[in-house]
Design a protein around this motif. Structure first.
Motif, short mmCIF file in Angstrom:
data_model
loop_
_atom_site.label_atom_id
_atom_site.label_comp_id
_atom_site.label_asym_id
_atom_site.label_seq_id
_atom_site.Cartn_x
_atom_site.Cartn_y
_atom_site.Cartn_z
N GLU A 263 0.83 -1.21 0.00
CA GLU A 263 0.00 0.00 0.00
C GLU A 263 0.86 1.26 0.00
OE1 GLU A 263 -2.53 -0.31 3.41
OE2 GLU A 263 -3.70 -1.94 2.56
N ARG A 264 1.99 1.20 0.69
CA ARG A 264 2.89 2.37 0.77
C ARG A 264 3.95 2.38 -0.31
NH1 ARG A 264 3.25 4.28 6.76
NH2 ARG A 264 5.02 5.37 5.90
N LYS A 265 3.92 1.35 -1.17
CA LYS A 265 4.90 1.21 -2.25
C LYS A 265 6.32 1.19 -1.70
CE LYS A 265 1.77 3.00 -5.57
NZ LYS A 265 1.07 4.07 -6.07
N MET A 266 6.51 0.33 -0.70
CA MET A 266 7.81 0.16 -0.05
C MET A 266 8.11 -1.33 0.02
SD MET A 266 7.36 2.57 3.31
CE MET A 266 9.10 2.50 3.78
N ALA A 267 9.36 -1.64 0.20
CA ALA A 267 9.75 -3.02 0.49
C ALA A 267 9.36 -3.32 1.95
CB ALA A 267 11.25 -3.21 0.30
N PRO A 268 8.91 -4.53 2.26
CA PRO A 268 8.55 -4.86 3.64
C PRO A 268 9.69 -4.60 4.63
CG PRO A 268 7.76 -6.56 2.16
CD PRO A 268 8.62 -5.65 1.34
N GLY A 269 10.91 -4.90 4.22
CA GLY A 269 12.06 -4.66 5.10
C GLY A 269 12.26 -3.19 5.39
N ALA A 270 12.04 -2.34 4.40
CA ALA A 270 12.18 -0.89 4.60
C ALA A 270 11.11 -0.37 5.55
CB ALA A 270 12.11 -0.16 3.26
N LEU A 271 9.89 -0.87 5.40
CA LEU A 271 8.82 -0.47 6.30
C LEU A 271 9.12 -0.97 7.71
CD1 LEU A 271 6.12 0.80 6.95
CD2 LEU A 271 4.99 -1.27 6.08
N ALA A 272 9.63 -2.17 7.83
CA ALA A 272 9.98 -2.71 9.15
C ALA A 272 11.03 -1.83 9.82
CB ALA A 272 10.50 -4.14 9.01
N GLN A 273 12.04 -1.40 9.07
CA GLN A 273 13.07 -0.54 9.64
C GLN A 273 12.48 0.80 10.09
OE1 GLN A 273 16.23 -1.34 10.48
NE2 GLN A 273 15.59 -3.38 9.87
N GLU A 274 11.58 1.35 9.29
CA GLU A 274 10.92 2.61 9.64
C GLU A 274 10.13 2.45 10.94
OE1 GLU A 274 7.26 4.82 7.60
OE2 GLU A 274 9.02 4.75 6.31
N LEU A 275 9.42 1.34 11.06
CA LEU A 275 8.65 1.09 12.27
C LEU A 275 9.54 0.86 13.48
CD1 LEU A 275 5.74 -1.12 10.90
CD2 LEU A 275 5.62 1.25 11.68
N ILE A 276 10.66 0.19 13.28
CA ILE A 276 11.60 -0.04 14.39
C ILE A 276 12.09 1.28 14.95
CG2 ILE A 276 13.94 -0.86 14.94
CD1 ILE A 276 13.34 -3.24 13.04
N VAL A 277 12.48 2.18 14.08
CA VAL A 277 12.98 3.50 14.52
C VAL A 277 11.88 4.23 15.29
CG1 VAL A 277 13.72 5.76 13.70
CG2 VAL A 277 14.70 3.68 12.70
N HIS A 278 10.68 4.24 14.74
CA HIS A 278 9.57 4.94 15.40
C HIS A 278 9.23 4.29 16.74
CE1 HIS A 278 5.95 7.27 15.90
NE2 HIS A 278 5.34 6.14 16.20
N CYS A 279 9.13 2.98 16.78
CA CYS A 279 8.77 2.28 18.02
C CYS A 279 9.83 2.48 19.10
CB CYS A 279 8.55 0.80 17.76
SG CYS A 279 7.06 0.45 16.82
N ARG A 280 11.08 2.42 18.73
CA ARG A 280 12.15 2.64 19.73
C ARG A 280 12.07 4.04 20.30
NH1 ARG A 280 17.13 -0.47 16.80
NH2 ARG A 280 16.59 -2.53 17.56
N ALA A 281 11.79 5.03 19.47
CA ALA A 281 11.68 6.41 19.95
C ALA A 281 10.48 6.53 20.90
CB ALA A 281 11.52 7.36 18.77
N GLN A 282 9.38 5.89 20.57
CA GLN A 282 8.20 5.94 21.43
C GLN A 282 8.44 5.23 22.75
OE1 GLN A 282 5.27 7.64 20.86
NE2 GLN A 282 6.51 8.49 19.24
N LEU A 283 9.07 4.06 22.70
CA LEU A 283 9.30 3.28 23.91
C LEU A 283 10.37 3.89 24.79
CD1 LEU A 283 8.98 -0.29 22.42
CD2 LEU A 283 7.32 0.93 23.81
N ALA A 284 11.26 4.69 24.23
CA ALA A 284 12.31 5.34 25.02
C ALA A 284 11.70 6.34 26.02
CB ALA A 284 13.30 6.04 24.10
N ARG A 285 10.50 6.77 25.75
CA ARG A 285 9.83 7.74 26.62
C ARG A 285 9.36 7.11 27.94
NH1 ARG A 285 5.64 10.72 22.73
NH2 ARG A 285 4.34 9.64 24.23
N PHE A 286 9.35 5.77 28.00
CA PHE A 286 8.86 5.10 29.21
C PHE A 286 9.96 4.90 30.17
CE2 PHE A 286 5.63 3.99 26.06
CZ PHE A 286 4.50 4.36 26.76
#
Length: 71
Positions: free
Chosen positions: A48-71
């Motif tokens: 749907e985003r016209k991305m490779a699954p691995g690239a989307l996974a990396q994007e989500l990893i970066v975002h999730c780590r930033a969000q979880l660092a707040r805890f």
């Protein structure tokens, strides 16, 4: 609401913050327990985003780590 439902809801909030639309049905149990407790198959979402699954996974990893660092 079960604990599983709450965990899925929390995951969805974090992932939606990265601009990825997911539902509780998208979060599933992996076929092998050694792969983790829950999984989010990215093939359809990446297409749907016209991305490779691995690239989307990396994007989500970066975002999730930033969000979880707040805890």
């Amino acid at each position: 609401m079960t604990i599983l439902d709450q965990v899925k809801a929390d995951i969805i909030v974090i992932i939606k913050g990265a601009g990825v639309s997911v539902t509780p049905a998208d979060i599933v149990f992996p076929p092998d327990t050694q792969m983790g407790d829950l999984s989010l198959p990215l093939f359809v979402l990446a297409k749907e985003r016209k991305m490779a699954p691995g690239a989307l996974a990396q994007e989500l990893i970066v975002h999730c780590r930033a969000q979880l660092a707040r805890f």
